[in-house]
Motif scaffolding. Structure first.
Motif, short mmCIF file in Angstrom:
data_model
loop_
_atom_site.label_atom_id
_atom_site.label_comp_id
_atom_site.label_asym_id
_atom_site.label_seq_id
_atom_site.Cartn_x
_atom_site.Cartn_y
_atom_site.Cartn_z
N ASP A 44 -70.51 -92.98 -58.14
CA ASP A 44 -70.08 -93.65 -59.39
C ASP A 44 -69.45 -92.96 -59.83
O ASP A 44 -68.61 -92.74 -61.34
CB ASP A 44 -71.65 -92.85 -60.35
CG ASP A 44 -71.85 -90.85 -61.09
OD1 ASP A 44 -71.31 -90.57 -59.99
OD2 ASP A 44 -72.41 -90.38 -62.13
N GLY A 286 -79.43 -95.83 -65.68
CA GLY A 286 -78.35 -96.64 -65.05
C GLY A 286 -77.20 -97.06 -66.34
O GLY A 286 -76.94 -96.45 -66.58
N SER A 287 -78.71 -98.35 -66.72
CA SER A 287 -77.90 -98.47 -68.20
C SER A 287 -78.76 -99.13 -68.76
O SER A 287 -79.47 -98.91 -69.13
CB SER A 287 -76.48 -99.71 -68.06
OG SER A 287 -77.18 -101.19 -67.81
N THR A 290 -80.85 -101.70 -67.30
CA THR A 290 -81.03 -101.60 -65.95
C THR A 290 -81.95 -100.62 -65.24
O THR A 290 -82.03 -99.13 -66.38
CB THR A 290 -80.07 -101.55 -65.08
OG1 THR A 290 -79.02 -100.83 -65.34
CG2 THR A 290 -79.25 -102.29 -64.96
N SER A 292 -83.15 -96.75 -64.08
CA SER A 292 -83.27 -94.77 -63.72
C SER A 292 -83.65 -94.86 -62.77
O SER A 292 -85.22 -95.49 -62.85
CB SER A 292 -82.95 -94.05 -65.45
OG SER A 292 -82.11 -95.34 -66.36
N GLY A 310 -74.93 -90.87 -63.10
CA GLY A 310 -75.42 -92.14 -63.74
C GLY A 310 -75.43 -93.45 -62.20
O GLY A 310 -74.80 -93.21 -61.50
N ALA A 311 -74.79 -94.59 -63.43
CA ALA A 311 -73.99 -95.56 -61.95
C ALA A 311 -72.97 -95.24 -62.46
O ALA A 311 -72.66 -96.10 -61.34
CB ALA A 311 -74.94 -96.93 -62.96
N TYR A 352 -71.12 -101.56 -66.18
CA TYR A 352 -72.04 -100.37 -64.71
C TYR A 352 -72.02 -100.85 -63.47
O TYR A 352 -72.41 -101.88 -63.69
CB TYR A 352 -72.75 -99.95 -65.77
CG TYR A 352 -72.63 -98.77 -66.75
CD1 TYR A 352 -72.77 -97.61 -66.94
CD2 TYR A 352 -72.54 -99.42 -67.97
CE1 TYR A 352 -71.72 -96.87 -67.91
CE2 TYR A 352 -72.37 -98.64 -68.90
CZ TYR A 352 -72.56 -96.78 -69.03
OH TYR A 352 -72.06 -96.32 -70.10
N ILE A 355 -77.30 -100.02 -60.29
CA ILE A 355 -77.28 -98.51 -60.00
C ILE A 355 -78.70 -98.69 -58.63
O ILE A 355 -78.48 -97.46 -58.25
CB ILE A 355 -78.63 -98.75 -60.95
CG1 ILE A 355 -79.38 -96.61 -60.88
CG2 ILE A 355 -79.99 -99.17 -61.14
CD1 ILE A 355 -78.38 -95.67 -61.43
#
Length: 380
Positions: A44, A286-287, A290, A292, A310-311, A352, A355
């Motif tokens: 990321d 993720g965001s 989206t 995780s 994270g992403a 982002y 993911i």
């Protein structure tokens, strides 16, 4: 994993691509005389201040405040509840109540909060100055990309997640000691003056003081997430038939720690990266829109037993607000309860990385355990 030989020591990257500015920051790290073995870039990775976010630096004898960053101890706590089903009305009520009762953004509690850490603070000027204000900041979310979410787990359970940090504590500590490091660096010349990577010898008075203050901020950040989760779960329990939390997982992703790697004791700086020891559970969000992942670390030494946090962003906040429209952001959030954008689209999902690609790129670092799909989001 890709390898770049662009500096004094190699750079090893788990990202598909590394933007030029972030790569140059990694080269700057690689050329530091006290940098050890190699620089690791997570899947990321993106540009940060001084050091790329998603970067890992192991150093010998030197600690760099700016390689930890201003939100010391920022991280996530995830809680598996005993609830398997939740309806849209319940989600909407929980999101609404959380916005009304939990301090978000710049808001603080009106009464001081309790924490045993307040009884024994370190003897650091900046910590002592900030102590009284911190009593009201504890258990508050903050802004930016900090969030509280409800997630549908692939294990059938509803999970709660909280992403927050050390509030103004970490910010003040980081800036205070980075300024000291810059002054000292004029004499020691540990790093080039224009790279925002001024360091402190860990065995110096200033280095020890920063290390102790940083660890205090880590404990504050951990307690902050615990208290936020307690507030969030109380609302969740009132709206559902939940009786208990079955499992909790908590991680930091901005910190420095003394560890042993390749048989050497080093100071591992993780800026936007989490520890991934063999068998250790972690969280990779993720965001807003989206999935995780709860992951299990594989203890890969090549990444200093670390994985992504994270992403990772693909565009800056300024660029996101320029390129993303309200319609695009709303479409990406279809089916997920949230309170709108309030004129800021910088946390929209398309700001982002994907993911799924980020997870796939680090299959030698972690293995997915539970996939979490967002249901409702509370954002600072």
């Amino acid at each position: 994993m890709k390898k770049f030989d662009l500096g004094r020591i190699p750079i090893k990257s788990w990202a598909d691509e590394v933007e030029d500015e972030a790569l140059q920051q990694a080269v700057n790290l690689a050329n530091l005389p006290f940098a050890y073995s190699h620089i690791a870039l997570m899947a990321d990775v993106h540009v940060g201040f001084g050091m790329p976010i998603g970067g890992v630096l192991a150093s010998k004898g030197v600690i760099i405040p700016n390689a930890v960053g201003v939100d010391i101890g920022c991280g996530i706590i995830a809680a598996k509840t005993d609830i398997k089903n939740i309806n849209i009305e319940q989600i909407e009520n929980i999101v609404d109540k959380a916005h009304k009762t939990i301090p978000l953004g710049y808001k603080h509690h009106k009464k001081p909060r309790e924490w045993k850490g307040f009884d024994n603070p370190p003897n650091s000027k900046v910590v002592l100055e900030e102590l009284e204000a911190a009593r009201y900041q504890l258990g508050t979310l903050g802004g930016g990309n900090h969030f509280m979410t409800m997630e549908q787990g692939s294990d059938g359970h509803i999970w709660l997640m909280v992403h927050s940090g050390s509030r103004n504590f970490g910010y003040k500590i980081a800036n205070y000691y980075n300024k000291i490091a810059n002054e000292i660096n004029k004499a020691t010349k540990l790093s080039p003056s224009k790279q925002d990577l001024a360091g402190l010898y860990i065995d110096s008075k200033e280095g020890q003081e920063y290390f102790v203050a940083m660890n205090y901020a880590l404990e504050f950040a951990k307690e902050n997430r615990e208290q936020l989760l307690e507030q969030f779960y109380t609302i969740f329990r009132e709206e559902t038939d939940s009786h208990k939390i079955l499992q909790k997982i908590g991680i930091h992703h901005n910190y420095a720690a003394i560890e042993t790697h390749f048989r050497e004791e080093v100071i591992v700086h993780r800026k936007g990266a989490i520890r991934a020891e063999s068998g250790e559970l972690g969280i990779i969000p993720g965001s807003m829109g989206t999935p995780s992942y709860i992951v299990e670390g594989l203890g890969n030494e090549e990444s200093f037993r670390t994985c992504s946090h994270g992403a990772g962003r693909v565009m800056s906040r300024k660029m996101a607000n320029k390129l993303i429209t309200r319609e695009m952001a709303d479409k990406a959030m279809e089916g997920i309860v949230h309170k709108g954008w309030r004129g800021d689209l910088s946390e929209a999902p398309m700001a982002y990385k994907d993911i799924e690609e980020v997870i796939a790129n680090q299959k030698d670092l972690v293995k997915p355990v539970v996939k979490l799909t967002p249901l409702g989001v509370v954002k600072g």
